[in-house]
Scaffold this motif. Structure first.
Motif, PDB file in Angstrom:
ATOM      1  N   GLU A  76      21.812  21.154  22.541  1.00 54.64           N
ATOM      2  CA  GLU A  76      23.254  21.010  22.406  1.00 54.64           C
ATOM      3  C   GLU A  76      23.968  21.369  23.707  1.00 54.64           C
ATOM      4  O   GLU A  76      24.940  20.719  24.106  1.00 54.64           O
ATOM      5  CB  GLU A  76      23.761  21.880  21.255  1.00 54.64           C
ATOM      6  CG  GLU A  76      23.340  21.381  19.885  1.00 54.64           C
ATOM      7  CD  GLU A  76      24.010  22.137  18.755  1.00 54.64           C
ATOM      8  OE1 GLU A  76      24.681  23.156  19.037  1.00 54.64           O
ATOM      9  OE2 GLU A  76      23.873  21.705  17.598  1.00 54.64           O
ATOM     10  N   ARG A  80      26.465  18.861  25.797  1.00 50.90           N
ATOM     11  CA  ARG A  80      27.844  19.201  26.154  1.00 50.90           C
ATOM     12  C   ARG A  80      28.066  19.140  27.663  1.00 50.90           C
ATOM     13  O   ARG A  80      29.150  18.770  28.129  1.00 50.90           O
ATOM     14  CB  ARG A  80      28.202  20.591  25.634  1.00 50.90           C
ATOM     15  CG  ARG A  80      28.460  20.655  24.141  1.00 50.90           C
ATOM     16  CD  ARG A  80      28.718  22.083  23.699  1.00 50.90           C
ATOM     17  NE  ARG A  80      29.915  22.642  24.321  1.00 50.90           N
ATOM     18  CZ  ARG A  80      31.153  22.500  23.834  1.00 50.90           C
ATOM     19  NH1 ARG A  80      31.343  21.808  22.721  1.00 50.90           N
ATOM     20  NH2 ARG A  80      32.187  23.048  24.433  1.00 50.90           N
ATOM     21  N   ASP A  83      28.442  15.107  28.134  1.00 50.27           N
ATOM     22  CA  ASP A  83      29.491  14.389  27.407  1.00 50.27           C
ATOM     23  C   ASP A  83      30.845  15.094  27.422  1.00 50.27           C
ATOM     24  O   ASP A  83      31.874  14.452  27.162  1.00 50.27           O
ATOM     25  CB  ASP A  83      29.052  14.155  25.963  1.00 50.27           C
ATOM     26  CG  ASP A  83      28.096  12.981  25.843  1.00 50.27           C
ATOM     27  OD1 ASP A  83      27.105  12.958  26.602  1.00 50.27           O
ATOM     28  OD2 ASP A  83      28.325  12.091  25.016  1.00 50.27           O
ATOM     29  N   LEU A  84      30.852  16.373  27.730  1.00 49.66           N
ATOM     30  CA  LEU A  84      32.118  17.103  27.808  1.00 49.66           C
ATOM     31  C   LEU A  84      32.401  17.569  29.238  1.00 49.66           C
ATOM     32  O   LEU A  84      33.350  17.104  29.872  1.00 49.66           O
ATOM     33  CB  LEU A  84      32.092  18.299  26.858  1.00 49.66           C
ATOM     34  CG  LEU A  84      33.273  19.269  26.936  1.00 49.66           C
ATOM     35  CD1 LEU A  84      34.589  18.547  26.689  1.00 49.66           C
ATOM     36  CD2 LEU A  84      33.098  20.421  25.953  1.00 49.66           C
ATOM     37  N   ASP A  85      31.566  18.446  29.753  1.00 56.18           N
ATOM     38  CA  ASP A  85      31.875  19.076  31.040  1.00 56.18           C
ATOM     39  C   ASP A  85      31.873  18.101  32.210  1.00 56.18           C
ATOM     40  O   ASP A  85      32.760  18.137  33.069  1.00 56.18           O
ATOM     41  CB  ASP A  85      30.890  20.213  31.316  1.00 56.18           C
ATOM     42  CG  ASP A  85      30.987  21.326  30.283  1.00 56.18           C
ATOM     43  OD1 ASP A  85      32.080  21.501  29.709  1.00 56.18           O
ATOM     44  OD2 ASP A  85      29.975  22.006  30.040  1.00 56.18           O
ATOM     45  N   PHE A 117      28.573  18.469  15.264  1.00 50.12           N
ATOM     46  CA  PHE A 117      28.513  18.829  16.686  1.00 50.12           C
ATOM     47  C   PHE A 117      28.888  17.658  17.590  1.00 50.12           C
ATOM     48  O   PHE A 117      29.681  17.809  18.531  1.00 50.12           O
ATOM     49  CB  PHE A 117      27.110  19.336  17.036  1.00 50.12           C
ATOM     50  CG  PHE A 117      26.885  19.479  18.511  1.00 50.12           C
ATOM     51  CD1 PHE A 117      27.437  20.548  19.208  1.00 50.12           C
ATOM     52  CD2 PHE A 117      26.152  18.524  19.219  1.00 50.12           C
ATOM     53  CE1 PHE A 117      27.255  20.667  20.585  1.00 50.12           C
ATOM     54  CE2 PHE A 117      25.963  18.641  20.593  1.00 50.12           C
ATOM     55  CZ  PHE A 117      26.514  19.719  21.280  1.00 50.12           C
ATOM     56  N   TYR A 118      28.315  16.490  17.334  1.00 45.78           N
ATOM     57  CA  TYR A 118      28.569  15.328  18.183  1.00 45.78           C
ATOM     58  C   TYR A 118      30.049  14.963  18.182  1.00 45.78           C
ATOM     59  O   TYR A 118      30.667  14.786  19.250  1.00 45.78           O
ATOM     60  CB  TYR A 118      27.721  14.149  17.692  1.00 45.78           C
ATOM     61  CG  TYR A 118      27.956  12.863  18.444  1.00 45.78           C
ATOM     62  CD1 TYR A 118      27.265  12.586  19.622  1.00 45.78           C
ATOM     63  CD2 TYR A 118      28.857  11.913  17.969  1.00 45.78           C
ATOM     64  CE1 TYR A 118      27.484  11.401  20.318  1.00 45.78           C
ATOM     65  CE2 TYR A 118      29.076  10.727  18.649  1.00 45.78           C
ATOM     66  CZ  TYR A 118      28.383  10.473  19.825  1.00 45.78           C
ATOM     67  OH  TYR A 118      28.603   9.300  20.509  1.00 45.78           O
ATOM     68  N   ARG A 120      32.595  16.802  17.268  1.00 44.38           N
ATOM     69  CA  ARG A 120      33.392  17.891  17.829  1.00 44.38           C
ATOM     70  C   ARG A 120      33.379  17.860  19.350  1.00 44.38           C
ATOM     71  O   ARG A 120      34.420  18.027  20.000  1.00 44.38           O
ATOM     72  CB  ARG A 120      32.863  19.236  17.323  1.00 44.38           C
ATOM     73  CG  ARG A 120      33.705  20.415  17.800  1.00 44.38           C
ATOM     74  CD  ARG A 120      33.287  21.705  17.106  1.00 44.38           C
ATOM     75  NE  ARG A 120      31.946  22.144  17.472  1.00 44.38           N
ATOM     76  CZ  ARG A 120      30.902  22.110  16.660  1.00 44.38           C
ATOM     77  NH1 ARG A 120      31.007  21.610  15.434  1.00 44.38           N
ATOM     78  NH2 ARG A 120      29.726  22.560  17.069  1.00 44.38           N
ATOM     79  N   THR A 121      32.214  17.591  19.924  1.00 42.21           N
ATOM     80  CA  THR A 121      32.112  17.518  21.384  1.00 42.21           C
ATOM     81  C   THR A 121      32.962  16.378  21.939  1.00 42.21           C
ATOM     82  O   THR A 121      33.679  16.543  22.931  1.00 42.21           O
ATOM     83  CB  THR A 121      30.645  17.332  21.810  1.00 42.21           C
ATOM     84  OG1 THR A 121      29.867  18.425  21.314  1.00 42.21           O
ATOM     85  CG2 THR A 121      30.516  17.274  23.327  1.00 42.21           C
ATOM     86  N   LYS A 122      32.898  15.221  21.285  1.00 46.32           N
ATOM     87  CA  LYS A 122      33.709  14.087  21.723  1.00 46.32           C
ATOM     88  C   LYS A 122      35.206  14.406  21.590  1.00 46.32           C
ATOM     89  O   LYS A 122      36.016  14.049  22.448  1.00 46.32           O
ATOM     90  CB  LYS A 122      33.361  12.846  20.906  1.00 46.32           C
ATOM     91  CG  LYS A 122      31.967  12.283  21.173  1.00 46.32           C
ATOM     92  CD  LYS A 122      31.842  11.782  22.595  1.00 46.32           C
ATOM     93  CE  LYS A 122      30.519  11.047  22.805  1.00 46.32           C
ATOM     94  NZ  LYS A 122      30.359  10.561  24.190  1.00 46.32           N
ATOM     95  N   GLU A 124      36.589  17.389  21.714  1.00 46.86           N
ATOM     96  CA  GLU A 124      36.935  18.349  22.760  1.00 46.86           C
ATOM     97  C   GLU A 124      37.084  17.652  24.108  1.00 46.86           C
ATOM     98  O   GLU A 124      37.952  18.002  24.917  1.00 46.86           O
ATOM     99  CB  GLU A 124      35.870  19.445  22.832  1.00 46.86           C
ATOM    100  CG  GLU A 124      35.885  20.377  21.636  1.00 46.86           C
ATOM    101  CD  GLU A 124      34.757  21.384  21.670  1.00 46.86           C
ATOM    102  OE1 GLU A 124      34.000  21.398  22.662  1.00 46.86           O
ATOM    103  OE2 GLU A 124      34.619  22.160  20.708  1.00 46.86           O
ATOM    104  N   MET A 125      36.232  16.660  24.358  1.00 46.93           N
ATOM    105  CA  MET A 125      36.362  15.884  25.591  1.00 46.93           C
ATOM    106  C   MET A 125      37.719  15.184  25.644  1.00 46.93           C
ATOM    107  O   MET A 125      38.422  15.217  26.662  1.00 46.93           O
ATOM    108  CB  MET A 125      35.221  14.857  25.681  1.00 46.93           C
ATOM    109  CG  MET A 125      35.261  13.965  26.910  1.00 46.93           C
ATOM    110  SD  MET A 125      36.214  12.440  26.664  1.00 46.93           S
ATOM    111  CE  MET A 125      35.110  11.530  25.579  1.00 46.93           C
TER     112      MET A 125
END
Length: 215
Positions: A76, A80, A83-85, A117-118, A120-122, A124-125
């Motif tokens: 995970e 992140r 796909d996020l940071d 999780f997936y 949520r990460t998207k 947050e991005m």
């Protein structure tokens, strides 16, 4: 009139390849990649160097079609990080370099408050991009993507794509946003709205994507 300058990450992926092919002849396209060639001007560098390159290129438009899978990432935290940071760092640097518009590929169901999780990460991005102050932010939330991805498919995705013509018949009206969609349509819609003048934040689902792609 000078061509608009686009800086992009994720140009070697399913959507990114097709967006780059469509855009390279119409814009000054700069693709930041780990390796390889492709349309436009390719800058081969480690991802840690992409933000510095993004700022120095002083883009008009920043585009992210970057994304990985849990299988490829391995954890995970690693997911992140990409796909996020990585997306957020690129976008922040592009904004610093003068980009007025940001175009990013997210996912149907993206939600920063999701228990998944997936998703949520998207979500947050998307929130991170929304806080950067772009004049225009375009978020694409396509359904299951259809297109030539080679062996980079999970078994569930392959089954979903095979069944998508039948499933799409059921997913009508408000449920259309969950249907499968051709990656080529997503790329075409992204190219169509690149350099759009209307300010604000715009979230594009399947129906909007197809309309923009075929107008």
């Amino acid at each position: 009139m000078a061509k608009r300058r686009i800086v992009m990450i994720g140009s070697t992926g399913l959507i990114g390849r097709q967006f780059a092919a469509r855009t390279a002849g119409e814009a000054e396209l700069h693709c930041l990649q780990r390796s390889g060639g492709g349309p436009g001007t390719v800058h081969v560098a480690d991802p840690e160097e992409w933000p510095t390159l993004s700022t120095s290129l002083a883009p008009d438009i920043a585009v992210s079609a970057l994304g990985t899978t849990m299988r490829k990432a391995g954890s995970e935290a690693a997911f992140r990080a990409v796909d996020l940071d990585m997306v957020a760092a690129f976008a922040e640097a592009a904004r610093k370099g003068g980009a007025r518009q940001m175009i990013a590929v997210s996912s149907i169901g993206a939600d920063a408050a999701s228990r998944n999780f997936y998703l949520r990460t998207k979500g947050e991005m998307e929130a991170r991009l929304g806080a950067l102050g772009f004049e225009r932010l375009d978020i694409f939330r396509p359904g299951l993507l259809r297109g030539p991805r080679g062996g980079d498919r999970r078994a569930g995705e392959r089954i979903g794509i095979a069944l998508s013509p039948l499933v799409n018949l059921v997913l009508r009206g408000p449920l259309d946003r969950y249907a499968a969609i051709d990656a080529l349509d997503v790329a075409a819609a992204m190219a169509a709205i690149a350099d759009a003048s209307e300010p604000g934040t715009f979230v594009h689902h399947n129906r909007d994507i197809r309309r923009s792609a075929h107008d």
